[in-house]
Write a protein that holds these residues in place. Structure first.
Motif, PDB file in Angstrom:
ATOM      1  N   ALA A   1      12.142  -5.690  10.767  1.00  0.00           N
ATOM      2  CA  ALA A   1      10.797  -5.573  11.335  1.00  0.00           C
ATOM      3  C   ALA A   1      10.066  -4.361  10.770  1.00  0.00           C
ATOM      4  O   ALA A   1       8.850  -4.421  10.517  1.00  0.00           O
ATOM      5  CB  ALA A   1      10.879  -5.477  12.857  1.00  0.00           C
ATOM      6  N   GLN A   2      10.782  -3.271  10.556  1.00  0.00           N
ATOM      7  CA  GLN A   2      10.152  -2.074   9.999  1.00  0.00           C
ATOM      8  C   GLN A   2       9.678  -2.315   8.570  1.00  0.00           C
ATOM      9  O   GLN A   2       8.556  -1.948   8.200  1.00  0.00           O
ATOM     10  CB  GLN A   2      11.140  -0.906  10.051  1.00  0.00           C
ATOM     11  CG  GLN A   2      11.442  -0.428  11.462  1.00  0.00           C
ATOM     12  CD  GLN A   2      12.624   0.514  11.533  1.00  0.00           C
ATOM     13  OE1 GLN A   2      13.434   0.594  10.593  1.00  0.00           O
ATOM     14  NE2 GLN A   2      12.755   1.244  12.627  1.00  0.00           N
ATOM     15  N   GLN A   3      10.542  -2.941   7.752  1.00  0.00           N
ATOM     16  CA  GLN A   3      10.141  -3.218   6.378  1.00  0.00           C
ATOM     17  C   GLN A   3       9.056  -4.287   6.327  1.00  0.00           C
ATOM     18  O   GLN A   3       8.149  -4.224   5.494  1.00  0.00           O
ATOM     19  CB  GLN A   3      11.366  -3.648   5.561  1.00  0.00           C
ATOM     20  CG  GLN A   3      12.434  -2.577   5.476  1.00  0.00           C
ATOM     21  CD  GLN A   3      13.237  -2.659   4.197  1.00  0.00           C
ATOM     22  OE1 GLN A   3      13.054  -3.539   3.369  1.00  0.00           O
ATOM     23  NE2 GLN A   3      14.153  -1.721   4.034  1.00  0.00           N
ATOM     24  N   GLU A   4       9.156  -5.264   7.217  1.00  0.00           N
ATOM     25  CA  GLU A   4       8.148  -6.321   7.259  1.00  0.00           C
ATOM     26  C   GLU A   4       6.788  -5.750   7.623  1.00  0.00           C
ATOM     27  O   GLU A   4       5.761  -6.177   7.095  1.00  0.00           O
ATOM     28  CB  GLU A   4       8.575  -7.387   8.277  1.00  0.00           C
ATOM     29  CG  GLU A   4       7.743  -8.655   8.251  1.00  0.00           C
ATOM     30  CD  GLU A   4       6.550  -8.597   9.173  1.00  0.00           C
ATOM     31  OE1 GLU A   4       5.611  -9.388   8.997  1.00  0.00           O
ATOM     32  OE2 GLU A   4       6.553  -7.739  10.093  1.00  0.00           O
ATOM     33  N   MET A   5       6.765  -4.743   8.510  1.00  0.00           N
ATOM     34  CA  MET A   5       5.493  -4.125   8.876  1.00  0.00           C
ATOM     35  C   MET A   5       4.880  -3.396   7.683  1.00  0.00           C
ATOM     36  O   MET A   5       3.666  -3.498   7.426  1.00  0.00           O
ATOM     37  CB  MET A   5       5.688  -3.153  10.044  1.00  0.00           C
ATOM     38  CG  MET A   5       4.370  -2.592  10.597  1.00  0.00           C
ATOM     39  SD  MET A   5       3.724  -1.166   9.704  1.00  0.00           S
ATOM     40  CE  MET A   5       4.808   0.117  10.299  1.00  0.00           C
ATOM     41  N   MET A   6       5.706  -2.664   6.924  1.00  0.00           N
ATOM     42  CA  MET A   6       5.182  -1.970   5.748  1.00  0.00           C
ATOM     43  C   MET A   6       4.616  -2.956   4.730  1.00  0.00           C
ATOM     44  O   MET A   6       3.535  -2.743   4.166  1.00  0.00           O
ATOM     45  CB  MET A   6       6.296  -1.125   5.111  1.00  0.00           C
ATOM     46  CG  MET A   6       6.662   0.112   5.914  1.00  0.00           C
ATOM     47  SD  MET A   6       7.777   1.223   5.024  1.00  0.00           S
ATOM     48  CE  MET A   6       9.328   0.350   5.218  1.00  0.00           C
ATOM     49  N   LEU A   7       5.346  -4.056   4.526  1.00  0.00           N
ATOM     50  CA  LEU A   7       4.873  -5.058   3.571  1.00  0.00           C
ATOM     51  C   LEU A   7       3.629  -5.758   4.092  1.00  0.00           C
ATOM     52  O   LEU A   7       2.660  -5.970   3.343  1.00  0.00           O
ATOM     53  CB  LEU A   7       5.989  -6.069   3.303  1.00  0.00           C
ATOM     54  CG  LEU A   7       5.671  -7.175   2.301  1.00  0.00           C
ATOM     55  CD1 LEU A   7       5.318  -6.579   0.944  1.00  0.00           C
ATOM     56  CD2 LEU A   7       6.844  -8.134   2.169  1.00  0.00           C
ATOM     57  N   ARG A   8       3.627  -6.093   5.365  1.00  0.00           N
ATOM     58  CA  ARG A   8       2.480  -6.790   5.960  1.00  0.00           C
ATOM     59  C   ARG A   8       1.224  -5.916   5.913  1.00  0.00           C
ATOM     60  O   ARG A   8       0.127  -6.400   5.616  1.00  0.00           O
ATOM     61  CB  ARG A   8       2.837  -7.179   7.394  1.00  0.00           C
ATOM     62  CG  ARG A   8       1.798  -7.971   8.145  1.00  0.00           C
ATOM     63  CD  ARG A   8       2.428  -8.692   9.326  1.00  0.00           C
ATOM     64  NE  ARG A   8       3.407  -7.876  10.000  1.00  0.00           N
ATOM     65  CZ  ARG A   8       3.134  -7.044  11.024  1.00  0.00           C
ATOM     66  NH1 ARG A   8       1.895  -6.954  11.474  1.00  0.00           N
ATOM     67  NH2 ARG A   8       4.085  -6.350  11.602  1.00  0.00           N
ATOM     68  N   LEU A   9       1.381  -4.619   6.189  1.00  0.00           N
ATOM     69  CA  LEU A   9       0.237  -3.713   6.133  1.00  0.00           C
ATOM     70  C   LEU A   9      -0.279  -3.592   4.705  1.00  0.00           C
ATOM     71  O   LEU A   9      -1.494  -3.612   4.469  1.00  0.00           O
ATOM     72  CB  LEU A   9       0.638  -2.338   6.664  1.00  0.00           C
ATOM     73  CG  LEU A   9      -0.444  -1.265   6.579  1.00  0.00           C
ATOM     74  CD1 LEU A   9      -1.625  -1.620   7.475  1.00  0.00           C
ATOM     75  CD2 LEU A   9       0.112   0.104   6.952  1.00  0.00           C
TER      76      LEU A   9
ATOM     77  N   LEU B   1      -4.455  -4.484   0.763  1.00  0.00           N
ATOM     78  CA  LEU B   1      -4.880  -4.908  -0.569  1.00  0.00           C
ATOM     79  C   LEU B   1      -5.749  -6.165  -0.500  1.00  0.00           C
ATOM     80  O   LEU B   1      -6.647  -6.349  -1.331  1.00  0.00           O
ATOM     81  CB  LEU B   1      -3.657  -5.145  -1.448  1.00  0.00           C
ATOM     82  CG  LEU B   1      -2.834  -3.884  -1.767  1.00  0.00           C
ATOM     83  CD1 LEU B   1      -1.620  -4.227  -2.616  1.00  0.00           C
ATOM     84  CD2 LEU B   1      -3.694  -2.832  -2.457  1.00  0.00           C
ATOM     85  N   ALA B   2      -5.495  -7.022   0.479  1.00  0.00           N
ATOM     86  CA  ALA B   2      -6.359  -8.192   0.666  1.00  0.00           C
ATOM     87  C   ALA B   2      -7.763  -7.754   1.062  1.00  0.00           C
ATOM     88  O   ALA B   2      -8.767  -8.350   0.633  1.00  0.00           O
ATOM     89  CB  ALA B   2      -5.775  -9.118   1.720  1.00  0.00           C
TER      90      ALA B   2
ATOM     91  N   MET C   1      -3.231  -4.587  13.351  1.00  0.00           N
ATOM     92  CA  MET C   1      -2.034  -3.780  13.146  1.00  0.00           C
ATOM     93  C   MET C   1      -2.233  -2.331  13.586  1.00  0.00           C
ATOM     94  O   MET C   1      -1.361  -1.747  14.232  1.00  0.00           O
ATOM     95  CB  MET C   1      -1.619  -3.827  11.671  1.00  0.00           C
ATOM     96  CG  MET C   1      -1.277  -5.210  11.168  1.00  0.00           C
ATOM     97  SD  MET C   1      -0.625  -5.181   9.498  1.00  0.00           S
ATOM     98  CE  MET C   1       0.874  -4.241   9.727  1.00  0.00           C
ATOM     99  N   ALA C   2      -3.379  -1.745  13.210  1.00  0.00           N
ATOM    100  CA  ALA C   2      -3.597  -0.318  13.453  1.00  0.00           C
ATOM    101  C   ALA C   2      -4.167  -0.028  14.836  1.00  0.00           C
ATOM    102  O   ALA C   2      -4.073   1.101  15.316  1.00  0.00           O
ATOM    103  CB  ALA C   2      -4.532   0.254  12.389  1.00  0.00           C
ATOM    104  N   GLY C   3      -4.751  -1.035  15.481  1.00  0.00           N
ATOM    105  CA  GLY C   3      -5.313  -0.821  16.806  1.00  0.00           C
ATOM    106  C   GLY C   3      -6.646  -0.101  16.790  1.00  0.00           C
ATOM    107  O   GLY C   3      -7.141   0.330  17.835  1.00  0.00           O
ATOM    108  N   ARG C   4      -7.237   0.060  15.635  1.00  0.00           N
ATOM    109  CA  ARG C   4      -8.559   0.687  15.525  1.00  0.00           C
ATOM    110  C   ARG C   4      -9.236   0.171  14.258  1.00  0.00           C
ATOM    111  O   ARG C   4      -8.574  -0.251  13.312  1.00  0.00           O
ATOM    112  CB  ARG C   4      -8.462   2.207  15.489  1.00  0.00           C
ATOM    113  CG  ARG C   4      -7.622   2.775  14.364  1.00  0.00           C
ATOM    114  CD  ARG C   4      -7.590   4.299  14.439  1.00  0.00           C
ATOM    115  NE  ARG C   4      -6.660   4.897  13.515  1.00  0.00           N
ATOM    116  CZ  ARG C   4      -6.910   5.131  12.237  1.00  0.00           C
ATOM    117  NH1 ARG C   4      -8.083   4.784  11.735  1.00  0.00           N
ATOM    118  NH2 ARG C   4      -5.999   5.704  11.458  1.00  0.00           N
ATOM    119  N   ASP C   5     -10.566   0.244  14.254  1.00  0.00           N
ATOM    120  CA  ASP C   5     -11.331  -0.217  13.104  1.00  0.00           C
ATOM    121  C   ASP C   5     -11.330   0.857  12.025  1.00  0.00           C
ATOM    122  O   ASP C   5     -11.710   2.004  12.299  1.00  0.00           O
ATOM    123  CB  ASP C   5     -12.778  -0.524  13.511  1.00  0.00           C
ATOM    124  CG  ASP C   5     -12.868  -1.758  14.396  1.00  0.00           C
ATOM    125  OD1 ASP C   5     -12.280  -2.781  14.027  1.00  0.00           O
ATOM    126  OD2 ASP C   5     -13.527  -1.685  15.454  1.00  0.00           O
TER     127      ASP C   5
END
Length: 448
Positions: free
Chosen positions: A136-144, A149-150, A220-224
């Motif tokens: 989950a930790q690595q998936e979060m880094m990759l997902r972010l 980049l998107a 993900m970040a909870g803020r704009d």
């Protein structure tokens, strides 16, 4: 105010606004949002709480072989009315008396095979939970990183479309002016109008995509984010180290966090088969019971206090329980085979993804180098066609096509650079070595 003084005043006011602009309004980079996501990403937080909950399974499993103690207390008011009796001992009439009973029971399991197997199964579940948290930790880094980049790609798309729209508007103005001067054709104006309308439609669609990309970062970040730091025009393109497909394939098949998690899931399911089968085994417990009963009266008229102590071995042999034990075992066997098939699927998926990411890095390097040349060539082509159009040797549509091809090449170049970064991060995530240092490397390639 005179025009020059007014210009100076406005320039000074603009400079003052820039100087006093709060830091929060500056563009945020990948690490800024990573720090926010560590605290606010719901998926990572849920995985963390799941891991905390899973740490209790071993304690609960050991509880099945530890002693249990219980205390029961009863306070009863008894009223009896003897209507008639042939026994001369009992007198007719009624009587009322209280009865107080307390019982202390201590039980120690001696042989419970299912509970014994549960301890080993709980340890396997804890190892699975550890692997899930790492995943989950690595998936979060990759997902972010993918989301960031998107969002950059969406911003690039808007920028290229805006530039293409400006170029189409200029071409339309030029064609209209030439038509008004009777030195141009109506078809050139129509071509420019059509191209401008098409680009405006694409811009509207890209604007929605860019807004959605920012919303994905908010999830993900909870803020704009106030803005995003852009990727530098020049980044250091490097091939995977070592440049050996078999090395990365073997690493992915061995260390992929998803595979480690599923291997532990298979072990848990295998142990569950044995635990359900243990339902056919006998159980043996040592039981101590201490009971004290105080009665305020009886039919005979007198009360009593009685204390009883019992020490026993309780043996239980399951014979038939309606077929539930056999049914639960069959269910466990089916789930074990299901877990094995899921492991097979993940092995094949890891094989495919490791090759895809490895060659994705290599081909992205080639694409970036090739597209750099393509952009230069398209820029030169556009300039030549503009000059030819001004000389009456080219039509407006050829200039518009050249502009479209130039921005298409720029768009492809931008995406190739993002693909290079993403495939590198995906490759490391597949082999379970993605860390914050990798995010720092990407972050160093962003504009300050």
């Amino acid at each position: 105010m005179k025009p020059n003084l007014m210009t100076r005043a406005l320039s000074g006011a603009g400079l003052f606004c820039v100087l006093v602009m709060p830091l929060s309004a500056q563009a945020e980079n990948l690490i800024d949002l990573y720090q926010a996501a560590l605290e606010n990403d719901p998926q990572l937080r849920a995985a963390t709480f799941d891991h905390t909950a899973s740490q209790e399974v071993v304690t609960q499993a050991w509880a099945g072989y530890r002693p249990t103690a219980s205390f029961d207390y009863d306070d009863v008011d008894t009223t009896q009315n003897i209507v008639s009796s042939d026994n001369t001992v009992f007198q007719t009439g009624s009587t009322s008396f209280p009865t107080t009973t307390w019982t202390l029971t201590v039980s120690q399991p001696i042989f419970r095979y299912a509970n014994y197997l549960r301890i080993g199964q709980a340890k396997a579940e804890l190892r699975k939970a550890d692997a899930e948290l790492i995943s989950a930790q690595q998936e979060m880094m990759l997902r972010l990183s993918e989301t960031y980049l998107a969002a950059l790609a969406a911003e690039d798309e808007l920028g290229y479309l805006q530039a293409e729209m400006n170029a189409a508007q200029q071409q339309l103005d030029l064609a209209s002016g030439r038509e008004d001067a009777a030195i141009g054709r109506s078809v050139d104006r129509y071509d420019a109008e059509a191209r401008l309308a098409a680009v405006e439609a694409d811009y509207a669609e890209a604007d929605v995509a860019q807004r959605d990309a920012y919303e994905a970062l908010y999830e993900m970040a909870g803020r704009d984010p106030m803005g995003l730091a852009q990727l530098q025009s020049e980044i250091d393109l490097q091939l995977p180290t070592p440049a050996d497909e078999k090395h990365w394939l073997q690493a992915a098949m061995t260390n992929n966090p998803a595979l480690i998690t599923q291997r532990e899931a298979v072990d848990v399911a295998r142990r569950e088969v044995g635990r359900q089968n243990a339902g056919h085994y006998p159980t043996l417990d040592a039981v101590f019971r201490n009971t004290e009963q105080e009665t305020g009266g009886t039919l005979f008229g007198g009360g009593s206090i009685v204390e009883t102590e019992e020490l026993m071995l309780r043996f239980n042999l399951p014979i038939y329980s309606g077929g539930s034990v056999s049914s639960q075992k069959r269910e466990a066997v089916a789930r074990y085979h299901s877990a094995e098939e899921e492991l097979t699927r993940l092995l094949r998926e890891s094989r495919r993804k490791s090759k895809e990411s490895y060659w994705g890095v290599i081909n992205a390097v080639k694409r970036v180098n090739a597209l750099n040349k393509a952009v230069d060539a398209q820029q030169a082509t556009l300039e030549l066609r503009r000059a030819a159009y001004d000389a009456g040797l080219e039509t407006a549509i050829s200039v518009l096509d050249a502009e479209r091809d130039l921005y298409s090449a720029k768009r492809d170049l931008s995406q190739a650079r993002y693909d290079y970064l993403l495939n590198g991060l995906r490759l490391k995530a597949l082999v379970g070595v993605l860390t914050r240092d990798d995010l720092n490397l990407v972050n160093n390639w962003l504009e300050s």
